[in-house]
Design a protein around this motif. Sequence first.
Motif, short mmCIF file in Angstrom:
data_model
loop_
_atom_site.label_atom_id
_atom_site.label_comp_id
_atom_site.label_asym_id
_atom_site.label_seq_id
_atom_site.Cartn_x
_atom_site.Cartn_y
_atom_site.Cartn_z
N GLU A 1 0.84 -1.20 0.00
CA GLU A 1 0.00 0.00 0.00
C GLU A 1 0.87 1.25 0.00
OE1 GLU A 1 -2.47 -0.40 3.43
OE2 GLU A 1 -3.92 -1.68 2.42
N GLU A 2 1.77 1.38 -1.00
CA GLU A 2 2.70 2.50 -1.02
C GLU A 2 1.96 3.83 -1.09
OE1 GLU A 2 6.51 4.27 -3.52
OE2 GLU A 2 5.66 2.33 -4.03
N HIS A 3 0.89 3.90 -1.90
CA HIS A 3 0.16 5.16 -2.01
C HIS A 3 -0.47 5.56 -0.69
CE1 HIS A 3 -2.96 2.11 -2.44
NE2 HIS A 3 -3.87 3.04 -2.24
N GLU A 4 -0.89 4.56 0.11
CA GLU A 4 -1.45 4.85 1.41
C GLU A 4 -0.38 5.39 2.36
OE1 GLU A 4 -4.45 4.98 2.17
OE2 GLU A 4 -5.45 3.87 0.58
N ARG A 5 0.82 4.84 2.27
CA ARG A 5 1.90 5.33 3.12
C ARG A 5 2.21 6.79 2.80
NH1 ARG A 5 3.91 0.15 1.97
NH2 ARG A 5 5.56 0.85 0.57
N VAL A 6 2.22 7.11 1.51
CA VAL A 6 2.48 8.50 1.11
C VAL A 6 1.38 9.42 1.63
CG1 VAL A 6 2.67 10.07 -0.86
CG2 VAL A 6 3.85 7.87 -0.91
N HIS A 7 0.12 8.98 1.50
CA HIS A 7 -0.99 9.78 2.03
C HIS A 7 -0.85 9.96 3.54
CE1 HIS A 7 -2.97 10.07 -1.72
NE2 HIS A 7 -3.48 8.87 -1.76
N GLY A 8 -0.41 8.90 4.22
CA GLY A 8 -0.23 8.99 5.66
C GLY A 8 0.83 10.01 6.04
N LEU A 9 1.93 10.03 5.29
CA LEU A 9 2.98 11.01 5.55
C LEU A 9 2.49 12.41 5.28
CD1 LEU A 9 5.95 9.00 4.02
CD2 LEU A 9 5.58 9.48 6.44
N HIS A 10 1.69 12.57 4.22
CA HIS A 10 1.11 13.88 3.93
C HIS A 10 0.19 14.34 5.05
CE1 HIS A 10 2.51 15.24 0.08
NE2 HIS A 10 2.26 14.09 -0.49
N ALA A 11 -0.52 13.38 5.66
CA ALA A 11 -1.46 13.73 6.72
C ALA A 11 -0.74 14.11 8.01
CB ALA A 11 -2.41 12.56 6.99
N GLY A 12 0.56 13.82 8.09
CA GLY A 12 1.33 14.25 9.25
C GLY A 12 1.99 13.14 10.03
N ALA A 13 1.95 11.90 9.52
CA ALA A 13 2.60 10.80 10.25
C ALA A 13 4.11 11.01 10.26
CB ALA A 13 2.27 9.46 9.58
N ASP A 14 4.74 10.64 11.37
CA ASP A 14 6.19 10.76 11.50
C ASP A 14 6.92 9.54 10.97
OD1 ASP A 14 6.62 13.30 13.20
OD2 ASP A 14 5.04 12.23 14.25
N ASP A 15 6.23 8.40 10.99
CA ASP A 15 6.87 7.15 10.61
C ASP A 15 5.77 6.17 10.23
OD1 ASP A 15 8.72 5.17 10.22
OD2 ASP A 15 9.50 5.16 12.28
N TYR A 16 6.15 5.03 9.71
CA TYR A 16 5.16 3.98 9.44
C TYR A 16 5.83 2.62 9.57
CZ TYR A 16 7.33 3.63 4.82
OH TYR A 16 8.23 3.46 3.82
N VAL A 17 5.02 1.63 9.87
CA VAL A 17 5.48 0.24 9.87
C VAL A 17 4.57 -0.55 8.95
CG1 VAL A 17 6.56 0.23 12.15
CG2 VAL A 17 4.13 -0.23 11.96
N VAL A 18 5.13 -1.55 8.31
CA VAL A 18 4.39 -2.35 7.34
C VAL A 18 4.11 -3.72 7.93
CG1 VAL A 18 4.41 -3.33 5.01
CG2 VAL A 18 5.49 -1.11 5.45
N LYS A 19 2.85 -4.13 7.88
CA LYS A 19 2.47 -5.47 8.35
C LYS A 19 3.03 -6.52 7.38
CE LYS A 19 -1.98 -3.96 10.28
NZ LYS A 19 -3.44 -4.09 10.15
N PRO A 20 3.47 -7.67 7.89
CA PRO A 20 3.63 -8.01 9.31
C PRO A 20 4.93 -7.43 9.86
CG PRO A 20 4.28 -9.86 7.96
CD PRO A 20 3.80 -8.79 7.01
N PHE A 21 4.94 -7.10 11.14
CA PHE A 21 6.14 -6.57 11.77
C PHE A 21 6.31 -7.23 13.12
CE2 PHE A 21 2.54 -3.70 12.39
CZ PHE A 21 2.38 -3.76 13.76
N SER A 22 7.52 -7.19 13.64
CA SER A 22 7.79 -7.78 14.95
C SER A 22 7.52 -6.74 16.04
CB SER A 22 9.24 -8.24 15.04
OG SER A 22 10.12 -7.12 15.05
N THR A 23 7.24 -7.23 17.22
CA THR A 23 7.03 -6.32 18.35
C THR A 23 8.30 -5.53 18.64
OG1 THR A 23 5.53 -7.94 19.30
CG2 THR A 23 6.25 -6.17 20.74
N ARG A 24 9.45 -6.17 18.46
CA ARG A 24 10.71 -5.49 18.71
C ARG A 24 10.89 -4.32 17.74
NH1 ARG A 24 14.06 -3.37 22.13
NH2 ARG A 24 16.25 -3.44 21.49
N GLU A 25 10.57 -4.55 16.45
CA GLU A 25 10.68 -3.45 15.48
C GLU A 25 9.76 -2.31 15.87
OE1 GLU A 25 9.73 -2.37 10.79
OE2 GLU A 25 9.27 -4.37 11.56
N LEU A 26 8.54 -2.65 16.27
CA LEU A 26 7.57 -1.63 16.65
C LEU A 26 8.06 -0.84 17.86
CD1 LEU A 26 4.87 -0.32 16.16
CD2 LEU A 26 3.80 -2.13 17.52
N GLU A 27 8.59 -1.54 18.86
CA GLU A 27 9.11 -0.87 20.05
C GLU A 27 10.24 0.08 19.68
OE1 GLU A 27 11.47 -1.89 24.21
OE2 GLU A 27 10.72 -3.53 22.95
#
Length: 229
Positions: A84-110
């Motif tokens: 969902e690359e276009h969604e990530r770009v929209h998210g950054l435009h909306a003001g997100a500082d970062d993003y994680v892509v499913k599936p991800f590990s809890t350690r990465e998220l932390e």
Amino acid sequence: MVRVLLVEDDATVRQTLARQLTQAGMTVHSAGTGPEALEAYAEQPADVVLLDLMLPGLSGLEVCRRLRGIRPDLPVIMVTARGEEHERVHGLHAGADDYVVKPFSTRELELRIRAVLRRREPAAAPMAAVLVDGDLRLDMVARSATRDGRPLSLTAREFDLLAHFLRYPGTVFSREELLERVWGWHIGDASTVTVHVRRVREKVEADPGQPTALVTVFGKGYRWDGLGR
């Protein structure tokens, strides 16, 4: 203790993540819909928001915009599905500082959560307490920005990016260098930098479509040429 607002519509995923983040030493409040997320933040402000894009009631993008209206510097990490690359770009435009892509590990998220919070902390010994260019002023301790004496609304990452350029005027930085220096990522999506540069331009340039302060050096990256006097 870090306070996390976890916004995820899948109850199983939400409960699992909440348990794992709690075990990592964080305080977690959860919401399953967009409206619930806004309610939860109003009742219990968080240090960081972990926000799924696909939500019932209100989209993650709209929730992000509304939270930014309440607190412009609130760290927000978007959660997207792979592809969902276009969604990530929209998210950054909306003001997100970062993003994680499913599936991800809890350690990465932390690590992502702690990284965005670190960027919000004043440096113990900042290179300069105040950065100034023309009528633009960045207070590195208070992490506030003004333009011609008026407050300038910047997200945490926009502030860091602009501060980096002000520290090194006339120096060209590639997107990969900026990812490492500002985001702290050795590997990442360089389009993140592109989106944030565009957002900074919208806030500091007289004509963002024809930038004269934060300019593109084609094939190389970006350079801060200054606002002038």
